[in-house]
Each structure stands twice: as C-alpha cells, then as structure tokens.
Design a protein around this motif. Structure first.
Motif, short mmCIF file in Angstrom:
data_model
loop_
_atom_site.label_atom_id
_atom_site.label_comp_id
_atom_site.label_asym_id
_atom_site.label_seq_id
_atom_site.Cartn_x
_atom_site.Cartn_y
_atom_site.Cartn_z
N CYS A 175 0.85 -1.19 0.00
CA CYS A 175 0.00 0.00 0.00
C CYS A 175 0.89 1.24 0.00
CB CYS A 175 -0.93 -0.01 1.21
SG CYS A 175 -0.09 -0.04 2.80
N SER A 176 1.97 1.14 0.77
CA SER A 176 2.93 2.25 0.88
C SER A 176 4.25 1.67 1.37
CB SER A 176 2.40 3.28 1.86
OG SER A 176 3.42 4.15 2.29
N MET A 177 5.34 2.13 0.81
CA MET A 177 6.66 1.69 1.30
C MET A 177 6.87 2.18 2.73
SD MET A 177 8.17 -0.40 -0.57
CE MET A 177 9.72 -0.44 0.30
N ALA A 178 6.31 3.33 3.07
CA ALA A 178 6.49 3.87 4.43
C ALA A 178 5.71 3.05 5.45
CB ALA A 178 6.05 5.33 4.48
N LEU A 179 4.65 2.41 5.05
CA LEU A 179 3.85 1.60 5.99
C LEU A 179 4.26 0.14 5.90
CD1 LEU A 179 0.32 3.17 5.38
CD2 LEU A 179 1.77 3.48 7.38
N CYS A 180 3.66 -0.58 5.00
CA CYS A 180 3.86 -2.03 4.94
C CYS A 180 5.18 -2.43 4.31
CB CYS A 180 2.70 -2.68 4.21
SG CYS A 180 1.17 -2.59 5.17
N GLY A 181 5.68 -1.65 3.37
CA GLY A 181 6.98 -1.97 2.79
C GLY A 181 8.06 -1.94 3.87
N ASN A 182 8.01 -0.96 4.74
CA ASN A 182 8.97 -0.85 5.83
C ASN A 182 8.78 -1.99 6.84
OD1 ASN A 182 11.15 0.53 7.17
ND2 ASN A 182 9.64 1.14 8.70
N ARG A 183 7.52 -2.32 7.16
CA ARG A 183 7.26 -3.44 8.08
C ARG A 183 7.84 -4.74 7.54
NH1 ARG A 183 1.06 -3.29 10.07
NH2 ARG A 183 0.68 -2.92 7.87
N HIS A 184 7.71 -4.93 6.23
CA HIS A 184 8.25 -6.13 5.61
C HIS A 184 9.78 -6.15 5.72
CE1 HIS A 184 8.72 -9.43 2.79
NE2 HIS A 184 9.59 -8.69 2.12
N LYS A 185 10.41 -5.01 5.44
CA LYS A 185 11.87 -4.93 5.54
C LYS A 185 12.34 -5.24 6.96
CE LYS A 185 12.72 -1.47 1.96
NZ LYS A 185 13.17 -0.09 1.73
N VAL A 186 11.68 -4.69 7.95
CA VAL A 186 12.05 -4.94 9.35
C VAL A 186 11.88 -6.42 9.68
CG1 VAL A 186 11.39 -4.48 11.75
CG2 VAL A 186 11.58 -2.59 10.12
N ALA A 187 10.78 -7.03 9.24
CA ALA A 187 10.55 -8.45 9.52
C ALA A 187 11.61 -9.32 8.86
CB ALA A 187 9.15 -8.86 9.05
N GLU A 188 11.98 -9.00 7.62
CA GLU A 188 13.01 -9.76 6.92
C GLU A 188 14.36 -9.60 7.61
OE1 GLU A 188 12.81 -11.92 4.15
OE2 GLU A 188 10.72 -11.79 4.80
#
Length: 196
Positions: A175-188
């Motif tokens: 939806c947004s790199m600032a929202l879910c894209g960032n959450r994905h990066k942190v989880a990875e």
C-alpha cells in the motif's frame, strides 16, 4: 534496526492512486485492529472535502447519520463488486445501480476562473444517496474501465488497503513503502538476524 510503534493515523489513508479505492481504505487495519475511520457524518464530510469530491460549502445538511449510513453502504457495495471482479466472478450490480438511479444532475454552462466557457455537471441533492451519486458514477466507471490486474490489495498479511498500480513496471506490492513496505523490511531483517 528496531521498529518504533506506529502512531495510529487520525485520518484515513490516501495512497491508493484512485479516489474510489481510497474510499475503500477508509476501513483499515491499524496496529492489527480493523478501524472504520467513518464514525460520524462529520468524518465522511471531512473525507469528501479532503479528496476534493466536494467543497465544504457544497455539502448539505442531512438527517443525522444519513450521510454516514449511505457512505458506508456505498463503500461496501463497491468493495463487494471489486472483490468479485478480482476473483473473476460477475458481481450483482443492483445495489450500485440503485445509487446511480438516484442521481439527479444536469449540465450547465459556466465561465471558469480563466475566463473560458466550460460545461459543468450540477447535482440536485435531496438525500444522502443522491448526494453520493457522483462517487457511485466514478466507481461504476472504474469497474468498467480500470485494468483489473492493476487493482490490488497490499501484500502484507495484516493489511487490507487497496491500491491501483500505476508504476511503470506494474510491480507495486505494498500500500505504501512507508507503511507495509517498511514493516516487511524490518521483519526480513529480524528473520535474517535470527538465522545467523
């Protein structure tokens, strides 16, 4: 890399690249809780002005709760039709057609600020459903003309936000790199750290 707790947004997200999808996003997961940003007529009015559907002075007063009820109903009618279209099914357009049938509008010539003659569509509003008819028209147009492959929901498993992928390569995932894209990066990142 540590994730800071997200501050719940005060207003619905506007990140879908299409106003009809932004309407669907007025209901979203915030910190794993489904939140409906429309809790009152005032919330709907604020959203209509924010997305420039109407100017504040163009919004009439309705019986208390009528605008909220009509807007929520229209939102869910659109969501249902889009979900069915994405699933390759023929949704029943009767509920959306009901909104469209209530539209009372007419063309009117007017001079714009640049001094040019233009044709504007004016809408008579008597009920909340009639008032929301332009959004129903935009949704009907979107359902007919939008590329269904580019209408997507965020890939994050906790996110319910929609977007229209206008990227050049059509590879948008979040939806947004600032929202879910960032959450994905942190989880990875965390997953890699645990595997080391």
């Amino acid at each position: 890399m540590s994730a800071t707790p997200a501050t719940p947004p005060l207003e619905p997200y506007v990140l879908a690249d299409h106003p009809v999808l932004d309407m669907l996003n007025t209901r979203a997961n915030v910190e794993a809780v489904l939140v409906d940003f429309w809790q009152s007529d005032a919330d709907v009015k604020r959203w209509l002005v924010r997305l420039e559907w109407f100017a504040q002075e163009e919004i009439p007063e309705f019986e208390e709760g009528a605008l909220l009820t009509a807007a929520r109903h229209l939102r869910e009618v659109i969501r249902d039709l889009l979900e069915q279209r994405k699933a390759g099914q023929q949704g029943d357009p009767a509920a959306l057609n009901n909104f469209l049938r209530k539209a009372v509008s007419y063309p009117q010539l007017a001079w714009n600020e640049a001094g040019e003659l233009s044709l504007q569509r004016l809408h008579k509003q008597q009920t909340a459903e009639q008032f929301l008819a332009p959004i129903a028209e935009a949704a009907a147009d979107f359902l007919v003309n939008a590329d269904a492959e580019l209408i997507r929901t965020c890939e994050h498993p906790d996110c319910v936000l929609w977007f229209y992928d206008r990227t050049k390569a059509h590879k948008r995932r979040w939806c947004s790199m600032a929202l879910c894209g960032n959450r994905h990066k942190v989880a990875e990142f965390r997953k890699r750290k645990l595997q080391q």
